[in-house]
Design an enzyme around this catalytic site. Sequence first.
Site, PDB file in Angstrom:
ATOM      1  N   CYS A   5      36.295  91.659  50.801  1.00 56.60           N
ATOM      2  CA  CYS A   5      35.365  92.471  50.001  1.00 56.60           C
ATOM      3  C   CYS A   5      35.916  92.701  48.595  1.00 56.60           C
ATOM      4  O   CYS A   5      37.015  93.230  48.409  1.00 56.60           O
ATOM      5  CB  CYS A   5      35.127  93.808  50.702  1.00 56.60           C
ATOM      6  N   CYS A   8      36.671  96.406  47.784  1.00 54.85           N
ATOM      7  CA  CYS A   8      37.907  96.867  48.442  1.00 54.85           C
ATOM      8  C   CYS A   8      39.115  96.389  47.629  1.00 54.85           C
ATOM      9  O   CYS A   8      40.069  97.138  47.420  1.00 54.85           O
ATOM     10  CB  CYS A   8      38.006  96.330  49.866  1.00 54.85           C
ATOM     11  N   ASP A  31      31.103  98.819  35.327  1.00 54.23           N
ATOM     12  CA  ASP A  31      30.422  97.614  35.787  1.00 54.23           C
ATOM     13  C   ASP A  31      30.717  96.477  34.818  1.00 54.23           C
ATOM     14  O   ASP A  31      30.682  96.661  33.594  1.00 54.23           O
ATOM     15  CB  ASP A  31      28.899  97.871  35.888  1.00 54.23           C
ATOM     16  N   HIS A  47      35.828 101.065  53.434  1.00 56.68           N
ATOM     17  CA  HIS A  47      34.793 100.034  53.368  1.00 56.68           C
ATOM     18  C   HIS A  47      33.580 100.446  54.190  1.00 56.68           C
ATOM     19  O   HIS A  47      33.643 100.551  55.406  1.00 56.68           O
ATOM     20  CB  HIS A  47      35.300  98.671  53.858  1.00 56.68           C
ATOM     21  N   ASN A  87      21.646 100.780  45.405  1.00 55.45           N
ATOM     22  CA  ASN A  87      20.890  99.688  46.012  1.00 55.45           C
ATOM     23  C   ASN A  87      21.372  99.528  47.447  1.00 55.45           C
ATOM     24  O   ASN A  87      22.584  99.478  47.698  1.00 55.45           O
ATOM     25  CB  ASN A  87      21.107  98.389  45.223  1.00 55.45           C
ATOM     26  N   GLY A  93      17.923  95.125  46.915  1.00 56.06           N
ATOM     27  CA  GLY A  93      18.537  94.402  45.801  1.00 56.06           C
ATOM     28  C   GLY A  93      20.044  94.529  45.737  1.00 56.06           C
ATOM     29  O   GLY A  93      20.661  94.225  44.717  1.00 56.06           O
ATOM     30  N   HIS A  98      29.535  96.709  49.584  1.00 55.66           N
ATOM     31  CA  HIS A  98      30.453  97.844  49.721  1.00 55.66           C
ATOM     32  C   HIS A  98      29.730  98.969  48.984  1.00 55.66           C
ATOM     33  O   HIS A  98      29.459  98.838  47.772  1.00 55.66           O
ATOM     34  CB  HIS A  98      31.814  97.514  49.091  1.00 55.66           C
ATOM     35  N   HIS A 100      28.138 101.619  46.827  1.00 54.00           N
ATOM     36  CA  HIS A 100      28.500 102.067  45.479  1.00 54.00           C
ATOM     37  C   HIS A 100      27.345 102.821  44.845  1.00 54.00           C
ATOM     38  O   HIS A 100      26.182 102.495  45.055  1.00 54.00           O
ATOM     39  CB  HIS A 100      28.930 100.892  44.582  1.00 54.00           C
TER      40      HIS A 100
HETATM   41  P1  5GP Z   1      24.491  95.908  43.363  1.00 54.05           P
HETATM   42  O1  5GP Z   1      23.459  94.917  42.895  1.00 54.05           O
HETATM   43  O2  5GP Z   1      25.171  95.439  44.621  1.00 54.05           O
HETATM   44  O3  5GP Z   1      23.970  97.304  43.457  1.00 54.05           O
HETATM   45  O4  5GP Z   1      25.537  96.005  42.199  1.00 54.05           O
HETATM   46  C1  5GP Z   1      26.710  95.268  42.150  1.00 54.05           C
HETATM   47  C2  5GP Z   1      27.262  95.463  40.765  1.00 54.05           C
HETATM   48  O5  5GP Z   1      28.613  95.071  40.768  1.00 54.05           O
HETATM   49  C3  5GP Z   1      26.552  94.640  39.688  1.00 54.05           C
HETATM   50  O6  5GP Z   1      26.001  95.516  38.716  1.00 54.05           O
HETATM   51  C4  5GP Z   1      27.663  93.759  39.120  1.00 54.05           C
HETATM   52  O7  5GP Z   1      27.574  93.627  37.717  1.00 54.05           O
HETATM   53  C5  5GP Z   1      28.924  94.488  39.539  1.00 54.05           C
HETATM   54  N1  5GP Z   1      30.071  93.629  39.797  1.00 54.05           N
HETATM   55  C6  5GP Z   1      30.094  92.513  40.568  1.00 54.05           C
HETATM   56  N2  5GP Z   1      31.329  91.985  40.607  1.00 54.05           N
HETATM   57  C7  5GP Z   1      32.109  92.789  39.841  1.00 54.05           C
HETATM   58  C8  5GP Z   1      33.499  92.763  39.475  1.00 54.05           C
HETATM   59  O8  5GP Z   1      34.266  91.891  39.873  1.00 54.05           O
HETATM   60  N3  5GP Z   1      33.952  93.756  38.657  1.00 54.05           N
HETATM   61  C9  5GP Z   1      33.115  94.740  38.213  1.00 54.05           C
HETATM   62  N4  5GP Z   1      33.670  95.669  37.410  1.00 54.05           N
HETATM   63  N5  5GP Z   1      31.816  94.805  38.518  1.00 54.05           N
HETATM   64  C10 5GP Z   1      31.313  93.835  39.322  1.00 54.05           C
HETATM   65 ZN    ZN Z   2      34.803  96.862  50.799  1.00 60.46          ZN
END
Ligand code: 5GP
Ligand code: ZN
Length: 116
Positions: A5, A8, A31, A47, A87, A93, A98, A100
Amino acid sequence: MTDSCIFCKIARGEIPSNKVYEDDEVFAFHDIHPVAPVHFMLIPKLHLASLMEADAIHNELLGKMLLLAPRLAKQQGLENGFRTVINTGKGGGQEVFHLHIHIIGGGNIPPMVRRS
Ligand code: 5GP
Ligand code: ZN
């Protein structure tokens, strides 16, 4: 699961991130693809794939995260308010499985639901 993950790994410091806050239970970081001038995420170190996997044993942790969000937002300059987004699941979406909380603000935040 926690081995593969990405969040994680970020919480453990194995993948670098732009950290906003950390304590024993939670981690917050910016982000990588911000949608507004301020866009960071607050995650539990535990997790949990999504809100759908949460239950009563996570009451305290989730409550703590919701109360922490405005404190961190204020520290990031969002005194006038912010948007929180969680989300949940593919239908919501969610891309990183994990749990957030997105905390977003500082620009022109459009209405979340547009009625035409
Ligand atoms: P979700 O669509 O799952 O709600 O949001 C995942 C978020 O994680 C996205 O806004 C994406 O830009 C962010 N994200 C994905 N991989 C990484 C990463 O490696 N580092 C950081 N800081 N953000 C990430
Ligand atoms: Zn995780």
